[in-house]
Scaffold this active site. Structure first.
Site, mmCIF file in Angstrom:
data_model
loop_
_atom_site.group_PDB
_atom_site.id
_atom_site.type_symbol
_atom_site.label_atom_id
_atom_site.label_comp_id
_atom_site.label_asym_id
_atom_site.label_seq_id
_atom_site.Cartn_x
_atom_site.Cartn_y
_atom_site.Cartn_z
ATOM 1 N N HIS A 174 -23.991 16.695 63.225
ATOM 2 C CA HIS A 174 -22.815 17.515 63.555
ATOM 3 C C HIS A 174 -21.631 17.104 62.662
ATOM 4 O O HIS A 174 -20.934 17.959 62.101
ATOM 5 C CB HIS A 174 -22.489 17.322 65.042
ATOM 6 C CG HIS A 174 -21.228 17.967 65.526
ATOM 7 N ND1 HIS A 174 -21.224 18.993 66.453
ATOM 8 C CD2 HIS A 174 -19.921 17.723 65.241
ATOM 9 C CE1 HIS A 174 -19.970 19.358 66.686
ATOM 10 N NE2 HIS A 174 -19.153 18.607 65.974
ATOM 11 N N GLU A 175 -21.441 15.792 62.497
ATOM 12 C CA GLU A 175 -20.309 15.292 61.696
ATOM 13 C C GLU A 175 -20.534 15.546 60.207
ATOM 14 O O GLU A 175 -19.602 15.912 59.483
ATOM 15 C CB GLU A 175 -20.080 13.802 61.959
ATOM 16 C CG GLU A 175 -19.822 13.404 63.404
ATOM 17 C CD GLU A 175 -18.737 14.199 64.094
ATOM 18 O OE1 GLU A 175 -17.881 14.789 63.411
ATOM 19 O OE2 GLU A 175 -18.745 14.250 65.332
ATOM 20 N N HIS B 196 -19.491 18.893 59.296
ATOM 21 C CA HIS B 196 -18.036 19.021 59.102
ATOM 22 C C HIS B 196 -17.643 18.686 57.658
ATOM 23 O O HIS B 196 -16.765 19.331 57.085
ATOM 24 C CB HIS B 196 -17.270 18.069 60.029
ATOM 25 C CG HIS B 196 -17.027 18.591 61.418
ATOM 26 N ND1 HIS B 196 -16.303 19.728 61.668
ATOM 27 C CD2 HIS B 196 -17.387 18.096 62.629
ATOM 28 C CE1 HIS B 196 -16.230 19.923 62.984
ATOM 29 N NE2 HIS B 196 -16.889 18.945 63.595
ATOM 30 N N GLN C 65 -11.190 17.022 60.388
ATOM 31 C CA GLN C 65 -10.660 17.492 61.679
ATOM 32 C C GLN C 65 -9.208 17.059 61.898
ATOM 33 O O GLN C 65 -8.534 17.604 62.773
ATOM 34 C CB GLN C 65 -11.540 17.028 62.838
ATOM 35 C CG GLN C 65 -12.935 17.686 62.825
ATOM 36 C CD GLN C 65 -13.781 17.235 63.977
ATOM 37 O OE1 GLN C 65 -14.431 16.193 63.895
ATOM 38 N NE2 GLN C 65 -13.761 17.977 65.075
ATOM 39 N N GLY D 2 -17.342 11.636 68.362
ATOM 40 C CA GLY D 2 -17.365 11.579 66.896
ATOM 41 C C GLY D 2 -16.174 12.345 66.347
ATOM 42 O O GLY D 2 -15.584 13.175 67.053
ATOM 43 N N CYS E 175 -17.373 20.695 70.288
ATOM 44 C CA CYS E 175 -16.628 20.231 69.118
ATOM 45 C C CYS E 175 -15.142 20.251 69.439
ATOM 46 O O CYS E 175 -14.632 21.231 69.988
ATOM 47 C CB CYS E 175 -16.911 21.139 67.922
ATOM 48 S SG CYS E 175 -16.048 20.627 66.422
ATOM 49 N N LEU E 176 -14.461 19.172 69.089
ATOM 50 C CA LEU E 176 -13.023 19.094 69.354
ATOM 51 C C LEU E 176 -12.255 20.171 68.587
ATOM 52 O O LEU E 176 -11.147 20.530 68.990
ATOM 53 C CB LEU E 176 -12.502 17.701 68.972
ATOM 54 C CG LEU E 176 -13.071 16.550 69.825
ATOM 55 C CD1 LEU E 176 -12.701 15.207 69.211
ATOM 56 C CD2 LEU E 176 -12.563 16.645 71.269
HETATM 57 O O1 GNR Z 1 -17.091 14.843 71.264
HETATM 58 C C1 GNR Z 1 -18.020 15.482 70.786
HETATM 59 N N1 GNR Z 1 -19.142 15.667 71.532
HETATM 60 C C2 GNR Z 1 -20.314 16.197 71.014
HETATM 61 C C3 GNR Z 1 -21.295 16.609 71.905
HETATM 62 C C4 GNR Z 1 -22.474 17.125 71.457
HETATM 63 C C5 GNR Z 1 -22.697 17.213 70.104
HETATM 64 C C6 GNR Z 1 -21.740 16.819 69.198
HETATM 65 C C7 GNR Z 1 -20.544 16.314 69.652
HETATM 66 S S1 GNR Z 1 -19.348 15.792 68.496
HETATM 67 C C8 GNR Z 1 -17.911 16.082 69.452
HETATM 68 C C9 GNR Z 1 -16.672 15.632 68.700
HETATM 69 C C10 GNR Z 1 -16.524 16.452 67.448
HETATM 70 O O2 GNR Z 1 -16.113 17.578 67.408
HETATM 71 N N2 GNR Z 1 -16.911 15.883 66.335
HETATM 72 O O3 GNR Z 1 -16.862 16.572 65.185
HETATM 73 NI NI NI Z 2 -17.058 18.654 65.713
#
Ligand code: GNR
Ligand code: NI
Length: 172
Positions: A138-139, A142, A53, A48, A96-97
């Site tokens: 999670h997104e 952000h 980001q 995601g 998270c990236l």
């Molecule tokens: O690549 C991603 N893997 C992930 C694993 C567990 C819970 C959420 C994520 S999202 C993350 C990519 C990211 O940072 N998206 O904002």
């Molecule tokens: Ni993230």
């Protein structure tokens, strides 16, 4: 399509903390942004990505939850909203990236009902569960300037940021 640099907490915390603004219209300019986000996410690789980001404070998310051996399944979410969240909770080890190499457990509602505009600007309502529910929450965080490490204790959060800073220093 263009791969854009992904912002991380060591150097870009102030941008990542911004609250993103709603999109007015889903037009070709926005589709260029969504295409770039998707390519950036695949390249990372991640499942995601929120526009902030890559430094764009718009309420846009891309996602692909397909496994490596499955065909690609890109999904696009513009102005997503949570309409309902279950009382039942689910714990998942998140990453998270923007917080590279850090993984920890976060507890969130197990099921959510969401509404958003898709790639063509059509309104969609659907229910998410499992990894989809984890990822969309999670997104969505952000878009509100919230990172998964904000759900951890202050000690764990501070340690996570220190680790990312140290790794960035050592890489430089
Ligand atoms: O690549 C991603 N893997 C992930 C694993 C567990 C819970 C959420 C994520 S999202 C993350 C990519 C990211 O940072 N998206 O904002
Ligand atoms: Ni993230």
């Amino acid at each position: 399509m263009t791969i854009r640099p992904i912002l991380t907490v060591d150097s870009d915390m102030a941008v990542l903390k911004k609250v993103s603004a709603p999109v007015e219209t889903v037009d070709d300019d926005l589709r260029v942004l969504m295409d770039d986000m998707l390519e950036t996410m695949y390249d990372a690789p991640g499942i995601g990505l929120a526009a902030i980001q890559i430094g764009v404070p718009k309420r846009v998310i891309v996602m692909d939850l397909a496994r490596a051996e499955e065909p690609k399944a890109p999904r696009f979410f513009v102005n997503p909203e949570i309409l309902w969240a279950s009382d039942e909770m689910f714990v998942y080890e998140e990453g998270c990236l923007s917080v590279p190499e850090i993984y920890d457990e976060v507890e969130r509602p197990a099921h959510v009902r969401i509404r958003y505009l898709d790639y063509n600007g059509q309104q969609v309502e659907e229910e998410a569960e499992g990894l989809f529910a984890v990822c969309i929450q999670h997104e969505l965080d952000h878009l509100n300037g919230v990172l998964f490490i904000d759900h951890l204790s202050r000690l764990k959060r501070d340690r996570a940021i220190s680790k990312v800073r140290k790794a960035a220093r050592e890489a430089a």
